[in-house]
Design a protein around this motif. Sequence first.
Motif, PDB file in Angstrom:
ATOM      1  N   PHE A   1       0.716  -1.361  -0.035  1.00 19.49           N
ATOM      2  CA  PHE A   1       0.032   0.011  -0.195  1.00 19.49           C
ATOM      3  C   PHE A   1       0.804   1.251   0.062  1.00 19.49           C
ATOM      4  CE2 PHE A   1      -2.438   3.349   2.376  1.00 19.49           C
ATOM      5  CZ  PHE A   1      -3.708   3.302   1.502  1.00 19.49           C
ATOM      6  N   PHE A   2       1.828   1.276   0.688  1.00 15.67           N
ATOM      7  CA  PHE A   2       2.791   2.482   0.871  1.00 15.67           C
ATOM      8  C   PHE A   2       3.504   2.638  -0.572  1.00 15.67           C
ATOM      9  CE2 PHE A   2       7.266   3.794   1.682  1.00 15.67           C
ATOM     10  CZ  PHE A   2       7.151   4.925   2.154  1.00 15.67           C
ATOM     11  N   ASN A   3       3.991   1.631  -1.186  1.00 19.29           N
ATOM     12  CA  ASN A   3       4.501   1.565  -2.360  1.00 19.29           C
ATOM     13  C   ASN A   3       3.932   2.411  -3.354  1.00 19.29           C
ATOM     14  OD1 ASN A   3       7.010   0.318  -2.132  1.00 19.29           O
ATOM     15  ND2 ASN A   3       6.526  -1.340  -3.588  1.00 19.29           N
ATOM     16  N   ASN A   4       2.440   1.933  -3.474  1.00 15.93           N
ATOM     17  CA  ASN A   4       1.532   2.587  -4.497  1.00 15.93           C
ATOM     18  C   ASN A   4       1.102   3.959  -4.213  1.00 15.93           C
ATOM     19  OD1 ASN A   4       0.188   0.629  -6.469  1.00 15.93           O
ATOM     20  ND2 ASN A   4       0.156  -0.748  -4.886  1.00 15.93           N
TER      21      ASN A   4
ATOM     22  N   ALA B   1      -9.309  -3.069   3.281  1.00 14.10           N
ATOM     23  CA  ALA B   1      -9.689  -1.994   4.304  1.00 14.10           C
ATOM     24  C   ALA B   1      -8.983  -0.715   4.149  1.00 14.10           C
ATOM     25  CB  ALA B   1      -9.461  -2.515   5.702  1.00 14.10           C
ATOM     26  N   LEU B   2      -7.639  -0.655   3.764  1.00 18.13           N
ATOM     27  CA  LEU B   2      -6.958   0.614   3.466  1.00 18.13           C
ATOM     28  C   LEU B   2      -7.358   1.397   2.044  1.00 18.13           C
ATOM     29  CD1 LEU B   2      -3.295  -0.922   3.820  1.00 18.13           C
ATOM     30  CD2 LEU B   2      -4.493   0.510   5.477  1.00 18.13           C
ATOM     31  N   ILE B   3      -7.834   0.798   1.145  1.00 15.10           N
ATOM     32  CA  ILE B   3      -8.593   1.314   0.081  1.00 15.10           C
ATOM     33  C   ILE B   3      -9.929   2.142   0.497  1.00 15.10           C
ATOM     34  CG2 ILE B   3      -9.604   1.053  -2.098  1.00 15.10           C
ATOM     35  CD1 ILE B   3      -7.687  -1.301  -2.799  1.00 15.10           C
ATOM     36  N   ASP B   4     -10.445   1.428   1.618  1.00 14.46           N
ATOM     37  CA  ASP B   4     -11.791   2.266   1.875  1.00 14.46           C
ATOM     38  C   ASP B   4     -11.260   3.239   2.620  1.00 14.46           C
ATOM     39  OD1 ASP B   4     -13.636   0.578   1.404  1.00 14.46           O
ATOM     40  OD2 ASP B   4     -14.348   0.088   3.392  1.00 14.46           O
ATOM     41  N   VAL B   5     -10.223   3.616   3.160  1.00 13.58           N
ATOM     42  CA  VAL B   5      -9.825   4.725   3.922  1.00 13.58           C
ATOM     43  C   VAL B   5      -9.454   5.763   2.433  1.00 13.58           C
ATOM     44  CG1 VAL B   5      -7.852   6.026   5.203  1.00 13.58           C
ATOM     45  CG2 VAL B   5      -8.669   3.555   5.795  1.00 13.58           C
ATOM     46  N   CYS B   6      -8.656   5.202   1.636  1.00 11.61           N
ATOM     47  CA  CYS B   6      -8.254   6.246   0.586  1.00 11.61           C
ATOM     48  C   CYS B   6      -9.465   6.549  -0.126  1.00 11.61           C
ATOM     49  CB  CYS B   6      -7.217   5.521  -0.385  1.00 11.61           C
ATOM     50  SG  CYS B   6      -5.612   5.620   0.204  1.00 11.61           S
ATOM     51  N   LEU B   7     -10.519   5.985  -0.134  1.00 12.94           N
ATOM     52  CA  LEU B   7     -11.478   6.323  -1.095  1.00 12.94           C
ATOM     53  C   LEU B   7     -12.158   7.780  -0.462  1.00 12.94           C
ATOM     54  CD1 LEU B   7     -13.434   3.136  -2.023  1.00 12.94           C
ATOM     55  CD2 LEU B   7     -12.203   4.888  -3.589  1.00 12.94           C
ATOM     56  N   ARG B   8     -11.872   7.861   0.843  1.00 10.83           N
ATOM     57  CA  ARG B   8     -12.473   9.108   1.372  1.00 10.83           C
ATOM     58  C   ARG B   8     -11.463  10.172   1.097  1.00 10.83           C
ATOM     59  NH1 ARG B   8     -13.058   6.068   6.729  1.00 10.83           N
ATOM     60  NH2 ARG B   8     -14.074   4.294   6.031  1.00 10.83           N
ATOM     61  N   GLY B   9     -10.479   9.810   0.428  1.00  6.51           N
ATOM     62  CA  GLY B   9      -9.842  10.863  -0.240  1.00  6.51           C
ATOM     63  C   GLY B   9      -8.689  11.604   0.714  1.00  6.51           C
ATOM     64  N   LYS B  10      -8.115  10.730   1.548  1.00  2.00           N
ATOM     65  CA  LYS B  10      -7.250  11.086   2.324  1.00  2.00           C
ATOM     66  C   LYS B  10      -5.747  10.722   1.978  1.00  2.00           C
ATOM     67  CE  LYS B  10     -10.248  10.822   6.425  1.00  2.00           C
ATOM     68  NZ  LYS B  10     -10.820   9.765   7.354  1.00  2.00           N
ATOM     69  N   CYS B  11      -5.731  10.434   0.792  1.00  3.91           N
ATOM     70  CA  CYS B  11      -4.339   9.887   0.194  1.00  3.91           C
ATOM     71  C   CYS B  11      -3.662  10.701  -0.602  1.00  3.91           C
ATOM     72  CB  CYS B  11      -4.393   8.247  -0.159  1.00  3.91           C
ATOM     73  SG  CYS B  11      -5.354   7.379   1.302  1.00  3.91           S
ATOM     74  N   GLY B  12      -3.983  11.953  -0.941  1.00  2.97           N
ATOM     75  CA  GLY B  12      -3.467  12.717  -1.875  1.00  2.97           C
ATOM     76  C   GLY B  12      -3.766  12.458  -3.289  1.00  2.97           C
ATOM     77  N   LEU B  13      -2.823  12.117  -4.048  1.00  2.00           N
ATOM     78  CA  LEU B  13      -3.108  11.864  -5.574  1.00  2.00           C
ATOM     79  C   LEU B  13      -3.328  10.480  -5.611  1.00  2.00           C
ATOM     80  CD1 LEU B  13      -0.325  14.038  -7.064  1.00  2.00           C
ATOM     81  CD2 LEU B  13      -2.794  14.500  -7.288  1.00  2.00           C
TER      82      LEU B  13
ATOM     83  N   HIS C   1     -17.967  -2.937   4.293  1.00  2.00           N
ATOM     84  CA  HIS C   1     -16.855  -2.144   5.085  1.00  2.00           C
ATOM     85  C   HIS C   1     -16.501  -3.173   6.273  1.00  2.00           C
ATOM     86  CE1 HIS C   1     -17.672   1.196   2.469  1.00  2.00           C
ATOM     87  NE2 HIS C   1     -19.077   0.728   2.659  1.00  2.00           N
ATOM     88  N   LEU C   2     -15.665  -2.269   7.153  1.00  2.00           N
ATOM     89  CA  LEU C   2     -15.428  -3.284   8.451  1.00  2.00           C
ATOM     90  C   LEU C   2     -16.613  -3.657   9.297  1.00  2.00           C
ATOM     91  CD1 LEU C   2     -12.192  -1.528   9.742  1.00  2.00           C
ATOM     92  CD2 LEU C   2     -12.294  -3.908   8.986  1.00  2.00           C
ATOM     93  N   ARG C   3     -17.788  -2.865   9.289  1.00  2.00           N
ATOM     94  CA  ARG C   3     -18.729  -3.676  10.108  1.00  2.00           C
ATOM     95  C   ARG C   3     -19.138  -4.696   9.744  1.00  2.00           C
ATOM     96  NH1 ARG C   3     -24.051  -1.459  10.349  1.00  2.00           N
ATOM     97  NH2 ARG C   3     -24.867  -0.637   8.328  1.00  2.00           N
ATOM     98  N   ASP C   4     -19.214  -5.100   8.315  1.00  4.31           N
ATOM     99  CA  ASP C   4     -19.654  -6.273   7.957  1.00  4.31           C
ATOM    100  C   ASP C   4     -18.958  -7.625   8.284  1.00  4.31           C
ATOM    101  OD1 ASP C   4     -21.628  -4.914   6.725  1.00  4.31           O
ATOM    102  OD2 ASP C   4     -20.436  -4.466   4.952  1.00  4.31           O
ATOM    103  N   VAL C   5     -17.761  -7.117   8.734  1.00  2.85           N
ATOM    104  CA  VAL C   5     -16.631  -8.446   9.140  1.00  2.85           C
ATOM    105  C   VAL C   5     -17.414  -9.175  10.179  1.00  2.85           C
ATOM    106  CG1 VAL C   5     -14.686  -9.081   9.533  1.00  2.85           C
ATOM    107  CG2 VAL C   5     -14.885  -7.308   7.859  1.00  2.85           C
TER     108      VAL C   5
END
Lengths: 790, 790
Positions: free
Chosen positions: A105-108, A299-311, B330-334
Amino acid sequence: MSSEIPNVSAADEEAAVLLYEPLLQYRRQQEPPLELQRSQFNNTSQVAIVGSNLCPIESLDYELIENDLFKQDWRIRGKIQIFQYIFTKWMLCFLIGLIVSLLGFFNNLAIENIAGTKFVITSDMMLARKYIAAFLVFASLNLGLTLFASLITALIAPEAAGSGIPEVKAYLNGVDAPAIFSLRTLFVKIVGSISAISASLNIGKAGPMVHTGACIAAIMGEGGSKKYGLTWKWLQVFKNDQDRRDLVTCGSAAGITAAFRAPVGGVLFALEEMASWWRSTLLWRAYFTTAVVAIILRALIDVCLRGKCGLFGKGGLIMYDVTSANISYHLRDVPPVLVLGVIGGILGSIYNFLLNKVLRLFNFINEKGIFYKIILACCISIFTSCLLFGLPWLASCRSCPSDTSEPCPTIGRSGNYKKFQCPPGHYNDLASLFFNTNDDAIKNLFSKDTDSEFHHLSMLIFFVTCFVLSIFSYGIVAPAGLFVPVIVTGAAYGRFVGMIIGSHSNLNQGLFAVLGSAALLGGSMRTTVSLCVIILELTNNLLLLPLIMLVLLISKTVADAFNGNIYDLIMKSKGFPYLETHAEPYMRQLTVCDVVTGPLQIFHGIEKVGNIVHVLKTTGHNGFPVVDEPPLSESPVLFGLILRAHLITLLKKKAFLRTPVPIGPDAFLQFSSNDFAKKGLGNGDKIEDIKLSNEEMEMFIDLHPFTNATPYTVVETMSLAKALILFREVGLRHLLVVPKVSGHIPVVGILTRHDFMPEHILNLNPSLTRGRWKRLRFRFPRLGRLIREL
Amino acid sequence: MSSEIPNVSAADEEAAVLLYEPLLQYRRQQEPPLELQRSQFNNTSQVAIVGSNLCPIESLDYELIENDLFKQDWRIRGKIQIFQYIFTKWMLCFLIGLIVSLLGFFNNLAIENIAGTKFVITSDMMLARKYIAAFLVFASLNLGLTLFASLITALIAPEAAGSGIPEVKAYLNGVDAPAIFSLRTLFVKIVGSISAISASLNIGKAGPMVHTGACIAAIMGEGGSKKYGLTWKWLQVFKNDQDRRDLVTCGSAAGITAAFRAPVGGVLFALEEMASWWRSTLLWRAYFTTAVVAIILRALIDVCLRGKCGLFGKGGLIMYDVTSANISYHLRDVPPVLVLGVIGGILGSIYNFLLNKVLRLFNFINEKGIFYKIILACCISIFTSCLLFGLPWLASCRSCPSDTSEPCPTIGRSGNYKKFQCPPGHYNDLASLFFNTNDDAIKNLFSKDTDSEFHHLSMLIFFVTCFVLSIFSYGIVAPAGLFVPVIVTGAAYGRFVGMIIGSHSNLNQGLFAVLGSAALLGGSMRTTVSLCVIILELTNNLLLLPLIMLVLLISKTVADAFNGNIYDLIMKSKGFPYLETHAEPYMRQLTVCDVVTGPLQIFHGIEKVGNIVHVLKTTGHNGFPVVDEPPLSESPVLFGLILRAHLITLLKKKAFLRTPVPIGPDAFLQFSSNDFAKKGLGNGDKIEDIKLSNEEMEMFIDLHPFTNATPYTVVETMSLAKALILFREVGLRHLLVVPKVSGHIPVVGILTRHDFMPEHILNLNPSLTRGRWKRLRFRFPRLGRLIREL
């Protein structure tokens, strides 16, 4: 350390000397050790040392070593230890999955943000019509990143250069190249891969991810890195080779999963391409590891979909959602697919052929020194920048289609319609491919409903450029994968074929691009099931399955007629003594006696310390037969096989006897089985480091309790092919050859990996010209000669 | 046949007799042969004969037999023969794929049409409110079909009963149950499976399809069926076990593919569950076979979509297109998914446990005779009909939803809303599940946007009924698979859990049904990667992947704590001596000497015909060590190992010598290697069929040219665990044990599959109570005792 020597009464001592006297009479012929036969293998700068019995590198050994000490250890093993062992195994798999997914994830994230920022800056300058400045910024950013990647690779860990898949594959086969799994290799692989890919070089991230995963697994399997003082006691439960190599297999499966978000594909790739020994329990464990990776990534992609991962946003962590609509295809779509497969196979084998030649050329340059390596990398970077920035100017501007759902020209970084130098309302189709990361280019090529988006000529230019660039980029001194370049090249090829066929087929061009990727991958990598699943997982469309299977079958079949798979070619050019599963036909005509060479070094059951030290110093052997001779037995009897590592431990512990009498069970009190556990890569002690006094050199060691008393043996008349089956299937490092008729010597030789190498055998038996036996295979004789003459 | 005996001059003859005189002096102890230890294995009616060296059934042997004859044969093999061999191999794979796909299609077509017609007739009567008549027609049609299936199975081929997967798995491990691959088994398996499934029994078609595929592969690999005069000369190029078993592996992969349209899943299932020896070349070939199946099925479905296949139409050849919409979770479905997995694992292990017990009970009934078998099958059929027709009356009629895209109540055969006894505008939710083929029930359960369609209670009733019916239906004397019943039961379970969780989760109930199927499959079959891929290929939605992986991991882990996988349990109850990959812990404490039993039958290099006949008649051994004694050699020397089959060939050809002299190279003129090629299952000659005159009994055979001169050997002090590794990995049938110190006998015994069976070892060493060593595993002690007392 006389206190460690068991007390022997004077009378005992005398009797013992008498007993040993005849043994001392026996003088073995101390002939010079075998030379390492480097010349015939070592074509490249990355040295491989051949013949596991000949060289001091650690190598694979799956044999159950049955000496008294280990048996004792096994007997006292309680349920708690077994439980701890099982628990640690699964926990390590979980940890590997966790770390690899975080790293992936970090790499990408890093690549998307670095490369993205670069493209945004350049695009902004293009919008302001500062074309020359844009080019200078673009090229110098690329150059800087490449320079950084190649500098750290060349200076810190040259082992991190290249894909890493051949090294891991060779390791799993039993060849331990030095330092491939060290902490600094890991560091360089991660950082170098990020900066090299961000530099827009046409290289991939899958190979480096596999190596990264394998590295993490290897380091954890050894319980940490001793060199850097990072060790964990509770991890050190894996004392044998099999457990460690199992972990590395899981690690490499996790690597593929992290690169492509393809958990099933990752397991299958590890199974089909990487592992040389596979058990169903391993399948289950690899599957667990990749499941962990898949779930965490999700799970990490879920975080990024909220737009917290820059570009990062929508890019990165590829899943090319080709077509969610139902695809229908009929019999009349099959012929174009067949053609695609055949040409893909031919292209794939040409790709392998050229890559191999270019690698040899580059190795020739790289051998001259670090400076040349760096210069080469920089040249490739500048060349790449020129092509990426220059070629789009060849394409004419196309007016935006009116019915597209995307904005045209593209706003922001990713999208199908790049403006480049075009007037408003127009886009440059070549720039949409070139002026992008490889991931985005693949997305554009795979996208549906874009049949009129690209021009024939643009696609051809893109295909040729990718083909050339990917061949020239792989050999530079930086972490570089082959998967993504082949996918992008194949996609361009497929789309080009799709354009030519045009309306004669129901399939849309995005689908042709997917099939083209499959064809080129099949022609180059030559795996089948795993590639099929990886492509399915990438494109998320199972309805494509029959077509992809068809294309892969054909392209692999066609390509196999010409040459081998790309990783095997690279392994061969690196000189790794890879042990094949199948025996070559001429091996059925040879007996094991025909290949066993050199004088055999034998130890006695009770041996003089001085002799052991002498033999260990003058030979490179890793295993020695232990023979009991009269008066210890009636006739010479093969007692077993002792390993160099165990001898060195004995010498280091100085468990010597003043007299040649067998030691009793108290021998075990001085040792724990941990002393004899297999050391990590390159962590073994060396004979040169052990200092012994002259008095000690005159003492004795009873080797019996430390000798593997039940080594596998074959009879001297056995054919080499049959011996290879045993050697390969069981995963041996040494195989003792015994005489048919037990005479005065109970053992005639030791077979090692080296003895099964075709080069070695053909060297010993020049009458078996290789040509006579080689399999049906066409060649490019003219092309080969031409390149060789260059 | 004196003309076949080489001419020997009188002087030679005399010298030879002198030479042989001492040999004749030597009298071996002719002790009675070992008893077949049937009692401890044979729990069921389907007899397995244990110990490949003890019984005359053909068993696996992957060892390269290196005798002079075969070496000679290999030497003269030309390129054309090698090419023919490779070509035939691939062509056979293609043919297997072709035939299996046609059969699979035909199977589906037949089932859909027969069962469809039945349901249409009954539904029409229901519409006319003739409920009792409808039931009678329904029950009697079911009974008739069941009777037909069980009659042909019981009378023609009892081997075709059950799933067939355990038999194929055992075959691939090296256990050849008699007649499992005969032509009549194939016929009964196909026809019986069609009629049994059409009879609405809760059984599946995947297992029978796997057996069918394996059957076709086995028959083609042997070059046809000799018994029925259907042989093809050009197919008879496979003389060894490995090639034949490879083909059977491909055939079973093709079977799964044809049953589920899951080509990648088929390959993986064959790899993970079926095959005991796997090589990457085999992966490639299996993949080719399943690709052929997938492509042909695809083409055939195209034909059916045009409506030319009767009631087949949209039904059949399952692909349950779950949700083409994007699934987000999402996580809550796990947590709900975790719970689903845990309970699924427990249910799966209970399922295995109960099925095993019911099978024992049924075997007890079936052993009483054919009449009882048929009666049992009929009872199950009537019981099933009553439940299927009776239970829907428990459900209350529900009014049709207004917003459905389907017609409600369903018109025609398949659909979510069955009218049954309900008034217009209403439907019976239980009837939609019960009054349908299993395929359609699964489709209904997997369908999305149907969250309010089923009632809690209906789902619970359906789940319990399916669970009970599938356990009771498997054991009847008819072809019956386990896959589909487990899928449908699991789907009901998952949907029920989904209903309970309701709005606490984002996942829709169709998705819960898929996950429930995965959980129950994982808990029962215990495969991971292959099940995952099969479910993905069934449901055509890759986005489900992480969830399915999670569920499978958990349910398998939970279930593994209780008992073994269902196929292993069935194999064990059938008494197949299945050779596990891993060694049991106590095997490390035993040496091979501890298990080698019985007197060893040894032949001399030149042996009297009478002796050979006597030994072959009085023992059941399949391999005999050949020892050269003085004066042929200085001391007794182990020359090699000769197989029973080869001895019988020699006796049949009557290649006898009047005098005990070694025969020259002209020995080969009388034989071709085809004479010694491995015979097909059950086609081997028997010693009893060979008639020899008294004069011939006094003659000699030179065994040297026909003896495998390089058998694998282990030393007597080797631990059983280590010997097992060699035995298992190389795929041996015989393993010679040699003494540590070569004394007066050069061989101490022969290890066979039988000697590695835990039952055998624990019998010999009662001190190793099994409990002490058994793995951590919970049991159902009370439940077990309860059932046993029944």
